[in-house]
Motif scaffolding. Structure first.
Motif, mmCIF file in Angstrom:
data_model
loop_
_atom_site.group_PDB
_atom_site.id
_atom_site.type_symbol
_atom_site.label_atom_id
_atom_site.label_comp_id
_atom_site.label_asym_id
_atom_site.label_seq_id
_atom_site.Cartn_x
_atom_site.Cartn_y
_atom_site.Cartn_z
ATOM 1 N N ILE A 277 32.494 51.682 48.612
ATOM 2 C CA ILE A 277 33.608 50.816 48.806
ATOM 3 C C ILE A 277 33.256 49.354 48.897
ATOM 4 C CG2 ILE A 277 33.973 51.189 51.221
ATOM 5 C CD1 ILE A 277 36.490 50.796 48.461
ATOM 6 N N LEU A 278 32.383 49.050 49.705
ATOM 7 C CA LEU A 278 31.927 47.667 49.876
ATOM 8 C C LEU A 278 31.275 47.163 48.222
ATOM 9 C CD1 LEU A 278 30.114 47.627 53.209
ATOM 10 C CD2 LEU A 278 32.352 46.634 52.729
ATOM 11 N N ASP A 279 30.376 47.984 47.696
ATOM 12 C CA ASP A 279 29.977 47.490 46.270
ATOM 13 C C ASP A 279 31.220 47.268 45.396
ATOM 14 O OD1 ASP A 279 28.574 46.948 44.370
ATOM 15 O OD2 ASP A 279 27.566 49.018 43.863
ATOM 16 N N ASP B 287 32.044 39.446 55.736
ATOM 17 C CA ASP B 287 31.403 39.960 56.957
ATOM 18 C C ASP B 287 32.465 40.583 58.019
ATOM 19 O OD1 ASP B 287 29.015 38.818 56.370
ATOM 20 O OD2 ASP B 287 29.225 36.944 57.467
ATOM 21 N N THR B 288 33.684 40.010 57.765
ATOM 22 C CA THR B 288 34.805 40.553 58.707
ATOM 23 C C THR B 288 35.008 42.041 58.164
ATOM 24 O OG1 THR B 288 35.775 38.406 58.972
ATOM 25 C CG2 THR B 288 37.129 40.354 59.306
ATOM 26 N N LEU B 289 35.104 42.176 56.920
ATOM 27 C CA LEU B 289 35.456 43.325 56.280
ATOM 28 C C LEU B 289 34.378 44.593 56.655
ATOM 29 C CD1 LEU B 289 36.699 45.400 54.145
ATOM 30 C CD2 LEU B 289 35.403 44.427 52.457
ATOM 31 N N ASN B 290 33.172 44.110 56.655
ATOM 32 C CA ASN B 290 31.901 45.086 57.247
ATOM 33 C C ASN B 290 32.117 45.472 58.735
ATOM 34 O OD1 ASN B 290 29.632 45.935 55.659
ATOM 35 N ND2 ASN B 290 29.155 43.819 55.195
ATOM 36 N N GLU B 291 32.671 44.331 59.452
ATOM 37 C CA GLU B 291 32.684 44.805 61.078
ATOM 38 C C GLU B 291 34.157 45.820 60.918
ATOM 39 O OE1 GLU B 291 31.028 44.211 63.798
ATOM 40 O OE2 GLU B 291 29.470 43.684 62.203
ATOM 41 N N LEU B 292 35.371 45.578 60.306
ATOM 42 C CA LEU B 292 36.505 46.475 60.284
ATOM 43 C C LEU B 292 35.951 47.873 59.777
ATOM 44 C CD1 LEU B 292 39.099 43.702 59.220
ATOM 45 C CD2 LEU B 292 38.778 44.580 61.519
ATOM 46 N N ILE B 293 35.435 47.907 58.860
ATOM 47 C CA ILE B 293 35.054 49.117 58.187
ATOM 48 C C ILE B 293 34.304 50.036 58.979
ATOM 49 C CG2 ILE B 293 32.951 48.715 56.690
ATOM 50 C CD1 ILE B 293 34.921 49.592 54.389
ATOM 51 N N LYS B 294 33.704 49.605 59.886
ATOM 52 C CA LYS B 294 32.999 50.473 60.729
ATOM 53 C C LYS B 294 33.855 51.512 61.938
ATOM 54 C CE LYS B 294 29.076 47.274 61.199
ATOM 55 N NZ LYS B 294 28.116 46.176 62.036
#
Length: 500
Positions: A274-276, A238-245
């Protein structure tokens, strides 16, 4: 028959135009003489095998099409005894590995062969490895890549070998794991006159476009090790998803995950890719947890669920995001022996997958297998379920790859998946003498048969094991359930080989 004689016999049957036949017995005095194209051993406990080729029709379902090609196979008669069965191991979505025919420890099917006196064949799947039906992998050529064509290859191979080697009355048993496991089951279903029984390990028999259950099993497998583990993974992702935005974070993400090049995201597909890819570090670890793939020279076999949860629980590494990054870096450098995590963009990966040469970067099986998923199976491991730890690579991302690479529409994809289930029966397979081993940790068991349908269609659900665990060589550290499963399968084979 010795290998020199066997070589001559097989050579005579490689071409449809040849009409020579051999009427002798395969079990004559064996001269363990290995020709130049053979890799193998010269020891009664280490099977001697040879490599050969057989001619196959390009299109088994078009009598007017006479085009043919050469299919690769391996054979060993090390354990064969007069009247013994014939074991046929089915190749899958990659080159066949010689270790399945020759290994110090002995893969499980060879231990069965030794006990039962079986002749053993390993047949490579069309379009994979060295078995090239067409000059390249253009989409118009891949129309001949399907499970139905592969099953017809198996049937023709069985018919020709039986006729040429005097094995018409022998009982043939098909073996396979994962997709080849499904092929093993379907070969018994479609050709019961040719295949006497089948061992379908970790076989995904149900085709589905959205395989969201895959990551649900990943969650449960992590939770079985440590109830907090999947929650920590979810928080990290979840943190990665936010940072990658935010592009301002790309430099730090690149360093945190030890990416080979600076992170570049120019589209939603780049983000999903990249997330996958990063999620796959955990997905693959769970799928192959403690499987003894080291005998195949596979890397990363010591990286397990315990490794994942151990790193994710290490508070000294900081917040869960940093622990996840540490695990990815650890797996990449220590277990996979790579200097950094390769992270090409979606467009770069697309370019690789569009390459149609047999020497292309995705010709090892990626392009071919993606085509099969886009036309027959789906199997897309999406993050759409709420009961799993990842996000950002939903169904649309996967489905659009089919269009981007092969120009296959969503409608065509769904129609192909429906046809697969109609053709083979999905979970409601109607056949006999097929055993279905599956592991509780293996995410693919969600598409397999885990409860016995009948006495002739038994399921063996092995708690605590992962993908195809029952097929690998036995080890002292194997859990008791796995040892019992291997023995159970052997007892079933013994019983079925006594039946007409």
């Amino acid at each position: 028959m010795g290998f020199q004689a066997l070589t001559a016999v097989i050579f005579a049957c490689l071409c449809f135009a040849c009409d020579g036949f051999f009427t002798g017995n395969i079990h004559r005095n064996i001269e363990r003489q290995i020709s130049n194209d053979v890799q193998g051993h010269k020891d009664e406990d280490k099977p001697v095998f040879q490599q050969h080729w057989i001619s196959q029709k390009l299109d088994h379902f078009n009598g007017a099409d006479s085009r043919a090609w050469k299919q690769k196979f391996l054979v060993t008669e090390t354990y064969y005894r007069t009247g013994g069965p014939v074991f046929l191991m089915i190749g899958g979505e990659g080159p066949i590995n010689n270790q399945w025919m020759s290994t110090d420890s002995g893969s499980t099917w060879l231990t069965y062969a030794k006990k039962l006196g079986a002749l053993c064949f390993l047949l490579e799947h069309r379009f994979y490895g060295d078995s090239h039906p067409t000059v390249d992998l253009r989409t118009e050529n891949l129309q001949f890549l399907s499970s139905q064509q592969a099953l017809a290859d198996l049937a023709h191979f069985r018919t020709v070998m039986a006729k040429q080697l005097g094995l018409t009355n022998s009982k043939w048993v098909a073996f396979g794991g994962s997709y080849p496991g499904a092929l093993a089951a379907w070969s018994r279903l479609k050709y019961p006159n040719l295949i006497h029984a089948a061992v379908a390990s970790s076989a995904p028999l149900h085709a589905t476009v959205n395989f969201s259950e895959y990551l649900e099993v990943v969650w449960r497998a992590l939770a079985a090790e440590n109830p907090k583990c999947p929650l920590l993974v979810k928080k990290a992702f979840d943190t990665l998803n936010e940072l990658i935005k935010d592009p301002k974070n790309y430099e730090n993400i690149t360093k945190d995950f030890n990416l080979c090049s600076r992170l570049q995201i120019q589209s939603e597909k780049d983000r999903a890719y990249i997330l996958d890819s990063l999620a796959d570090s955990i997905m693959s670890t769970v799928q192959y947890n403690n499987d003894n793939r080291a005998f195949e020279s596979a890397l990363g076999t010591n990286c397990t669920i315990k490794t994942v949860c151990g790193v994710m629980s290490e508070e000294s590494l900081g917040e869960p995001y940093y622990r996840f990054a540490a695990f990815v870096a650890l797996r990449t450098t220590t277990y996979l022996l790579q200097p950094c995590f390769k992270d090409p963009t979606y467009s770069a990966n697309l370019q690789d997958l569009r390459n149609t040469s047999y020497s292309g970067p995705a010709s090892g099986g990626e392009r071919q297998w993606l085509y099969q998923t886009c036309t027959e199976f789906g199997y897309f491991q999406t993050s759409d379920s709420p009961n799993q730890p990842f996000s950002g690579f939903g169904l649309q991302y996967h489905v659009e790859q089919c269009l981007d690479i092969f120009n296959i529409s969503t409608k065509t994809l769904y129609a192909g998946v429906d046809q697969t289930n109609e053709n083979y029966g999905s979970y409601d397979i109607r056949a006999t003498r097929i055993v279905f081993p599956n592991g509780s940790i293996d995410p693919w068991h969600a598409l397999g048969i885990t409860s016995s349908i009948s006495d002739d269609l038994p399921a063996i659900f092995i708690k605590g094991t992962a993908h195809c665990a029952n097929m690998y060589p036995a080890r002292a550290e194997d859990i008791p359930q796995l040892n019992l499963a291997r023995e159970h399968i052997f007892q079933i084979l013994q019983k079925w080989l006594k039946e007409k």
